[in-house]
Motif scaffolding. Sequence first.
Motif, PDB file in Angstrom:
ATOM      1  N   ARG A 126       0.912  -1.297   0.043  1.00 19.90           N
ATOM      2  CA  ARG A 126      -0.123  -0.046  -0.039  1.00 19.90           C
ATOM      3  C   ARG A 126       0.962   1.201   0.025  1.00 19.90           C
ATOM      4  N   MET A 127       2.041   1.073   0.583  1.00 12.03           N
ATOM      5  CA  MET A 127       2.839   2.449   0.616  1.00 12.03           C
ATOM      6  C   MET A 127       3.469   2.669  -0.476  1.00 12.03           C
ATOM      7  N   ASP A 172       0.586   4.000  -2.754  1.00 13.51           N
ATOM      8  CA  ASP A 172       0.177   5.356  -2.566  1.00 13.51           C
ATOM      9  C   ASP A 172       1.109   6.339  -2.811  1.00 13.51           C
ATOM     10  N   ALA A 195      12.592   8.329  -4.307  1.00 12.20           N
ATOM     11  CA  ALA A 195      12.158   7.727  -3.197  1.00 12.20           C
ATOM     12  C   ALA A 195      11.814   6.260  -3.173  1.00 12.20           C
ATOM     13  N   MET A 251      11.128   9.780   0.829  1.00 13.08           N
ATOM     14  CA  MET A 251      10.837  10.931   0.598  1.00 13.08           C
ATOM     15  C   MET A 251      10.660  12.203   1.293  1.00 13.08           C
ATOM     16  N   THR A 264       8.712   0.602   9.329  1.00 19.16           N
ATOM     17  CA  THR A 264       8.531   2.012   9.169  1.00 19.16           C
ATOM     18  C   THR A 264       7.636   2.106   7.897  1.00 19.16           C
ATOM     19  N   ILE A 265       6.491   2.636   7.995  1.00 25.79           N
ATOM     20  CA  ILE A 265       5.658   2.953   7.140  1.00 25.79           C
ATOM     21  C   ILE A 265       5.364   4.363   6.927  1.00 25.79           C
ATOM     22  N   GLY A 266       5.369   4.730   5.366  1.00 21.37           N
ATOM     23  CA  GLY A 266       5.079   5.937   4.951  1.00 21.37           C
ATOM     24  C   GLY A 266       3.630   5.943   4.321  1.00 21.37           C
ATOM     25  N   GLN A 267       3.175   6.932   3.901  1.00 19.52           N
ATOM     26  CA  GLN A 267       1.827   7.170   3.166  1.00 19.52           C
ATOM     27  C   GLN A 267       0.662   7.009   3.984  1.00 19.52           C
ATOM     28  N   LEU A 315      -2.689   6.710   4.310  1.00 16.53           N
ATOM     29  CA  LEU A 315      -3.552   5.477   4.155  1.00 16.53           C
ATOM     30  C   LEU A 315      -2.878   4.133   4.302  1.00 16.53           C
ATOM     31  N   ALA A 316      -1.592   4.116   4.050  1.00 15.39           N
ATOM     32  CA  ALA A 316      -1.131   2.737   4.201  1.00 15.39           C
ATOM     33  C   ALA A 316      -1.154   2.553   5.535  1.00 15.39           C
ATOM     34  N   GLU A 336      -4.376   1.823   7.274  1.00 17.36           N
ATOM     35  CA  GLU A 336      -4.921   0.371   7.076  1.00 17.36           C
ATOM     36  C   GLU A 336      -4.003  -0.601   7.595  1.00 17.36           C
ATOM     37  N   TYR A 337      -2.886  -0.464   7.823  1.00 18.72           N
ATOM     38  CA  TYR A 337      -1.927  -1.208   8.964  1.00 18.72           C
ATOM     39  C   TYR A 337      -2.475  -1.196   9.981  1.00 18.72           C
ATOM     40  N   ALA A 376      -6.992  12.093  -0.112  1.00 14.54           N
ATOM     41  CA  ALA A 376      -5.475  11.950  -0.028  1.00 14.54           C
ATOM     42  C   ALA A 376      -4.730  11.933  -1.339  1.00 14.54           C
ATOM     43  N   GLY A 377      -5.212  11.524  -2.404  1.00 17.41           N
ATOM     44  CA  GLY A 377      -4.652  11.407  -3.610  1.00 17.41           C
ATOM     45  C   GLY A 377      -4.892  12.583  -4.667  1.00 17.41           C
TER      46      GLY A 377
END
Lengths: 193, 223
Positions: A77-78, A81, A118, B63, B75-78, B80-81, B84-85, B114-115
């Motif tokens: 998903r990351m 997105d 990125a 980024m 580590t999660i970016g974004q 919505l991701a 959801e996690y 978000a997009g």
Amino acid sequence: MYLHAVSPQPILYSYFRSSCSWRVRIALALKSIDYETIPINLIKDGGQQLAIIEYLEETRPTPRLLPQDPKKRAHVRMISDLIAGGIQPLQNLSVLKQVGQENQLTWAQKAITSGFNALEQILQSTAGRYCVGDEVSMADLCLVPQVANAERFKVDLTPYPTISRINKTLLALEAFQVSHPCRQPDTPPELRA
Amino acid sequence: MNPVVQQPVDFGILPGSLRPCPGEESAGGPQAWGLPVCPVQATSSIRSLSPQFSEEFQALNPMKQVPALKIDGITIGQSLAIIEYLEETRPTPRLLPQDPKKRAHVRMISDLIAGGIQPLQNLSVLKQVGQENQLTWAQKAITSGFNALEQILQSTAGRYCVGDEVSMADLCLVPQVANAERFKVDLTPYPTISRINKTLLALEAFQVSHPCRQPDTPPELRA
């Protein structure tokens, strides 16, 4: 006499060149879902196609487009997105119209290289054969159309060997070929494969 | 002996961020979200950042965007991701409905914001369009998106964006309305967006997470 409840065939409103539409076409192809195309010209790319892909995944779960493990799902998903929200909206048709013709190429290239810088780094820790591990996922559906956009805007892909490798591997798969912009009902003759 | 639970290192403000109080640590992790932020917890989140803050941040988050959540060893970016996690690993209270069609509506609205809106009026894009164009550019991005959203909400909204339960879509809505106000967008054409925003702002989770109440909020903007 029996009345069969027949589900009508899904209808996809699609623009041949739209990377958002292409992502969904790939998903439909991978899941062997027959559908009818209603071509929409100059579609406003809104980046909501990920919601469609997630819906397809929840209602037609095989083959999988998201891994089972939550951490890998988060990576998928990351990446999705990042592309669908972080790159594509900045270089879509309506935004490019606003920046003016003389600025368009530079603007689009900047959006894409920024995002690909990125992405190439993230892929170092997530990629196997594909974006996340060795199974095709929603992230790969986002990658291929975005690389096609990069090529269209003459972005130098040399700094992105992982992106390039994965893209090449994916393009060899049937679902990515049948869904390609050059093979759609609304593809203009001069762009047809 | 109480198990030691590593607290997530929160590098940024999550939309609708919900933070546990220190008392939850020994219970094996956050048990109940939506508890008020405790000043000690907030301070320790900042102190836990190492001296190589910028290097670590960059390595984890190429980024250099906010938010990034370090949790459970990844580590999660974004945004919505991340959400959801959290939903998949801490499923209560729900942030997505059970029904797939309603989930699709929630995601569609979230993706739209978000997009479709936020990236077009974020800091780095605004820098590029130049100071004299910024306001018009941001207003255009927001009104364009809100026109579509107001229409979608006619068929999905109940008390909140989708039906009568708070969802990921609502987490996206409130910050975007705050942006709209910041860019002086006239909200009169968006009565549904306005109503839902007002209802959400009364909820505790939306208050404790507000930009005016964060560890890094400048004094002049503090609530």
